[in-house]
Design an enzyme around this catalytic site. Structure first.
Site, mmCIF file in Angstrom:
data_model
loop_
_atom_site.group_PDB
_atom_site.id
_atom_site.type_symbol
_atom_site.label_atom_id
_atom_site.label_comp_id
_atom_site.label_asym_id
_atom_site.label_seq_id
_atom_site.Cartn_x
_atom_site.Cartn_y
_atom_site.Cartn_z
ATOM 1 N N GLU A 175 42.347 -14.321 -21.441
ATOM 2 C CA GLU A 175 42.665 -12.980 -21.555
ATOM 3 C C GLU A 175 41.959 -12.255 -20.457
ATOM 4 O O GLU A 175 42.316 -11.348 -19.722
ATOM 5 C CB GLU A 175 42.756 -12.302 -22.459
ATOM 6 C CG GLU A 175 43.720 -10.937 -22.576
ATOM 7 C CD GLU A 175 43.465 -9.890 -23.515
ATOM 8 O OE1 GLU A 175 42.748 -9.922 -24.263
ATOM 9 O OE2 GLU A 175 43.884 -8.787 -23.404
ATOM 10 N N THR A 219 45.389 -2.075 -17.899
ATOM 11 C CA THR A 219 44.284 -1.974 -18.757
ATOM 12 C C THR A 219 42.972 -1.688 -17.992
ATOM 13 O O THR A 219 42.211 -1.117 -18.294
ATOM 14 C CB THR A 219 43.832 -3.423 -19.431
ATOM 15 O OG1 THR A 219 45.132 -3.604 -20.199
ATOM 16 C CG2 THR A 219 42.919 -3.328 -20.310
#
Ligand code: HSE
Length: 310
Positions: free
Chosen positions: A132, A185
């Site tokens: 991630e 993000t």
């Protein structure tokens, strides 16, 4: 073509209002599917990606699923083994639903299954978190951990990956509305001030502790009082059109609390049962619909299983 292992890994809601980077829970749907199979050519390859509108890289070192699987294979001393991955994105990315985390979690579970499970599920976590990190540059497990192991998860420390499943009251339901605007993000982290005041720290830690006690004791009123983010939400709300109107609609419809899902733009609410969660969802959607903003609604119990072999 050789038979493969197919894995589903769920979407997740990170932060849960009061636990920035340290709290997250899994939804029953949506989620990503990934197939891993042995191949005759040595090394790891991604052979197919669907549902990404051509946006995701096939280069295994740049792809979250590929990177996570590679690091796992290295750890197991199996880097040379021929493995193909097919990634089927079944949720939007840049949505605040932990899309990259789900792919990374699915990849490590599928590869581990293919190799006849040399590691326990929890032991796969460090590799999935590394995957991630490729997507957003930061090392935090608040999406990956619940996507992998399921439930509501507290990460006491991200570097140590000191991860704990929290009890959740029977009937607790999540509502998530995803307005079709993209927030990366990286960008949503970029707007955050690196400092908090002592007063903010006192309020946020009180609310985090209150939420955890409320979850363990099924004290819904304590959960209601505690789901208040005084640090992150005020800084990110402006990135999401109509955020405060949607939140107000959710609370008026009976939600225990409502805030930004992960880095947004999805907005989540928690409710005491499925019927309220459905009503909350309709109320939230109506605000977006009135503003002409297309959106998707997901209503789900807390997924207690995490990533599973299909
Ligand atoms: N905790 C992370 C954030 C989740 O809010 O930036 C998104 O990846």
């Amino acid at each position: 073509m050789k038979a493969g292992i197919k894995v589903f890994a769920p979407a997740t809601v990170a932060n849960v209002a009061v636990g920035f980077d340290i709290l997250g829970f899994a939804l029953e749907r949506p989620g990503d599917e990934l197939i891993a199979r042995f191949s005759d050519a040595p090394g790891l390859r991604i052979t197919k990606i669907t549902g990404d509108h051509g946006k995701l890289p096939y280069d295994v070192e740049k792809n979250t699923a590929g990177f996570a699987a590679l690091r796992l294979l290295e750890h197991l001393g199996e880097s040379g083994i021929g493995i193909e991955l097919e990634i089927h994105k079944k949720m939007p990315f840049g949505s605040g639903l932990g899309s990259s985390a789900a792919s990374a979690a699915a990849a490590v579970v599928a590869v581990n299954e293919l190799l006849k499970n040399p590691l326990e599920k929890r032991e796969l976590l460090p590799f999935a978190v590394l995957g991630e990190q490729v997507a957003d540059g930061a090392y935090h497990a608040d999406n990956v951990a619940p996507s992998l192991i399921g439930g509501m998860v507290l990460i006491r420390n991200n570097q140590e990956l000191d991860v704990h499943r929290l009890y959740t009251p029977q009937g607790l339901f999540a509502t998530v509305v995803y307005p079709h605007v993209e927030i990366l993000t990286k960008d949503a982290r970029g707007v955050l001030s690196p400092t908090v005041t002592l007063q903010q720290s006192i309020e946020q830690s009180g609310n985090l502790a209150g939420l955890i006690v409320g979850l363990f004791t099924s004290d819904l009123e304590l959960i209601r009082r505690s789901l208040k983010d005084v640090i992150i939400e005020p800084q990110r709300a402006r990135l999401i059109p109509r955020f405060y109107e949607v939140k107000e609609a959710a609370l008026e419809a009976g939600a225990l609390g409502c805030s930004i899902s992960g880095a947004g733009p999805s907005i989540f609410a928690l409710s005491a049962n499925a019927a309220i969660a459905e009503e909350v969802g309709e109320a939230m959607r109506r605000v977006f619909a009135d503003a002409g903003i297309p959106n998707d609604l997901f209503v789900s119990p807390i997924n207690q299983e995490g990533a599973i072999k299909l």
